[in-house]
Write an enzyme that holds these catalytic residues in place. Structure first.
Site, PDB file in Angstrom:
ATOM      1  N   TYR A   1       0.853  -1.189   0.033  1.00 17.13           N
ATOM      2  CA  TYR A   1      -0.013   0.185  -0.092  1.00 17.13           C
ATOM      3  C   TYR A   1       0.977   1.084  -0.178  1.00 17.13           C
ATOM      4  O   TYR A   1       2.011   1.573   0.633  1.00 17.13           O
ATOM      5  CB  TYR A   1      -0.690  -0.043   1.141  1.00 17.13           C
ATOM      6  CG  TYR A   1      -1.593   1.157   1.248  1.00 17.13           C
ATOM      7  CD1 TYR A   1      -2.896   1.421   0.779  1.00 17.13           C
ATOM      8  CD2 TYR A   1      -1.188   2.417   1.705  1.00 17.13           C
ATOM      9  CE1 TYR A   1      -3.796   2.677   0.779  1.00 17.13           C
ATOM     10  CE2 TYR A   1      -2.040   3.607   1.944  1.00 17.13           C
ATOM     11  CZ  TYR A   1      -3.017   3.695   1.255  1.00 17.13           C
ATOM     12  OH  TYR A   1      -3.799   4.842   1.332  1.00 17.13           O
TER      13      TYR A   1
ATOM     14  N   GLU B   1      -3.193   7.925  -4.181  1.00 17.38           N
ATOM     15  CA  GLU B   1      -2.967   6.210  -3.604  1.00 17.38           C
ATOM     16  C   GLU B   1      -2.936   5.372  -4.682  1.00 17.38           C
ATOM     17  O   GLU B   1      -3.600   5.556  -5.701  1.00 17.38           O
ATOM     18  CB  GLU B   1      -4.326   6.096  -2.859  1.00 17.38           C
ATOM     19  CG  GLU B   1      -4.428   4.675  -2.044  1.00 17.38           C
ATOM     20  CD  GLU B   1      -5.705   4.601  -1.389  1.00 17.38           C
ATOM     21  OE1 GLU B   1      -5.937   4.974  -0.243  1.00 17.38           O
ATOM     22  OE2 GLU B   1      -6.569   3.802  -2.036  1.00 17.38           O
TER      23      GLU B   1
END
Ligand code: GDP
Ligand code: MN
Length: 393
Positions: A107, A195
């Site tokens: 992530y 992101e």
């Protein structure tokens, strides 16, 4: 403002991030053609929502036939994810990407941190579709590295991120390059979030952005017409869109008490006090200080157009905003559209008496409230009654 994954991927690519070739398609036949070009691929629903993987909106396809079938199933369907609410989102477009052989998923994001007043790099070795769970249960497995908004990204910050993710050698260098690109994009385009989840380490040792999500600060969009053009009105709440046209601060929530309030502070206090009495607000709506009767009318119309509203609470403390202007707007909207749910009104301050007279003359069945707490309590009761009546019918 949000954009689609395919648009975010394109921006990241322009900044030099490792994003593979892809194709945006609106027909099953085109998905088949893209698959014929890419070989094994992934067919992905393009909606403004995450959690698509778990909802069946991300489908691997080994052949053009499988890609066509996946596209057939997704196009025109409503995809319900953990983030869309029960109504889901209509899938109008798909992204076809070449399938990547994944060794490990990470992530990675850059997000504005209001408390630190700077962007922060967020990184975790536990990326993929379970990141929300990691955030809940093992927050210590998610690293945060603040970045100076004036000096920008530093190489050692990237190396630290690489170390935390357990990346070494060439992949560590790739991560530094990717973070540099993400921070530059974040700062240059006034993003609130960039992101990548997951960032994949591929079987042949490269990094690859498999998913991308970017949101922008609305207040800075005027500086970026090329970004403003990426807006997709189909993905926006029509009530929020209409509110924006009138310069109203409006946010849809999932409760059942529609609130019309002046001032953001009073709007938040109103939501709190409704919760305190066991109710649930359907929206945040601030008509602001100098609203005209026309603007108030538009605001009230937006509340009336919300099918989930079981009661309306008008909570006004008139300072610069005059209570009679509010009353005129409410009466005009009610006369035009009719009000089928209980209407609780608390008017206090400038021209309150005049406002009450206007409402009394309008013939509207108003439930008057002595003060804010009284109004909230009455609105919660009224909403519960409407709900019961709807149930018993
Ligand atoms: P989201 O569920 O809306 O966040 O959609 P994603 O784009 O993140 O896709 C969901 C999941 O599908 C990812 O977390 C990956 O595990 C998987 N996925 C997506 N693309 C690929 C790919 O090219 N190869 C492999 N092996 N998995 C993929
Ligand atoms: Mn994802």
């Amino acid at each position: 403002m949000k954009i689609h994954e395919y648009q975010a991927r394109q921006l990241l690519r322009e900044y030099g991030a490792p994003v593979s070739e892809d194709a945006v398609v609106t027909a099953a036949q085109e998905a088949g053609e893209a698959a014929a070009r890419f070989g094994p691929c992934v067919v992905k629903a393009q909606i403004h929502s995450g959690g698509r993987g778990k909802a069946g909106g991300v489908r691997p396809a080994k052949s053009p036939r499988e890609a066509r079938e996946a596209a057939q199933a997704l196009l025109g369907a409503r995809l319900v994810t953990a983030q869309t609410g029960p109504a889901g989102r209509l899938v109008r477009r798909l992204l076809v990407t070449g399938a990547v052989k994944v060794e490990k998923e990470y992530y990675l994001s850059v997000v504005m941190d209001g408390a630190r007043a700077c962007p922060v790099i967020v990184a975790s070795a536990e990326g993929g579709t379970e990141i929300e769970e990691t955030a809940r249960e093992h927050p210590e497995r998610i690293a945060q590295i603040p970045v100076s908004p004036t000096e920008g990204f530093k190489r050692y910050e990237g190396l630290r991120a690489a170390h935390l993710l357990g990346l070494t050698g060439g992949s560590a260098e790739e991560l530094v390059g990717l973070l540099e690109a993400m921070v530059r994009l974040f700062l240059e385009k006034d993003c609130s979030l960039v992101e990548i989840n997951p960032l994949a380490l591929t079987a042949d040792g490269r990094l690859e952005c498999l998913d991308a999500k970017i949101t922008f600060d609305d207040n800075a969009l005027f500086r970026h017409p090329e970004i403003a053009r990426l807006r997709d009105p189909d993905e926006e709440d029509p009530k929020e869109r209409r509110a924006a046209e009138y310069g109203l601060s409006y946010i849809s929530l999932d409760g059942d008490i529609g609130c019309l309030v002046n001032g953001a502070g009073l709007a938040m206090a109103t939501m709190d006090i409704i919760r305190h009495f066991g109710g649930s607000p359907a929206n945040f709506l601030d008509v602001g200080g100098g609203a005209t009767a026309e603007k108030v009318k538009a605001a009230f119309e937006i509340l009336l157009s919300d099918g989930g509203v079981r009661a309306i609470f008008v909570n006004i403390f008139g300072g610069i905003m005059q209570c009679d202007v509010i009353a005129e707007g409410v009466a005009a909207a009610a006369a035009e559209l009719g009000v089928s749910v209980p209407l609780v009104v608390r008017l206090e301050g400038t021209n309150a008496e005049k406002g009450k007279e206007i409402l009394a003359r309008s013939g509207l069945a108003v439930i008057p409230a002595a003060d804010m707490a009284d109004g909230a309590r009455r609105a919660v009761e009224a909403a519960a009654q409407t709900e019961r009546r709807a149930g018993s019918r």
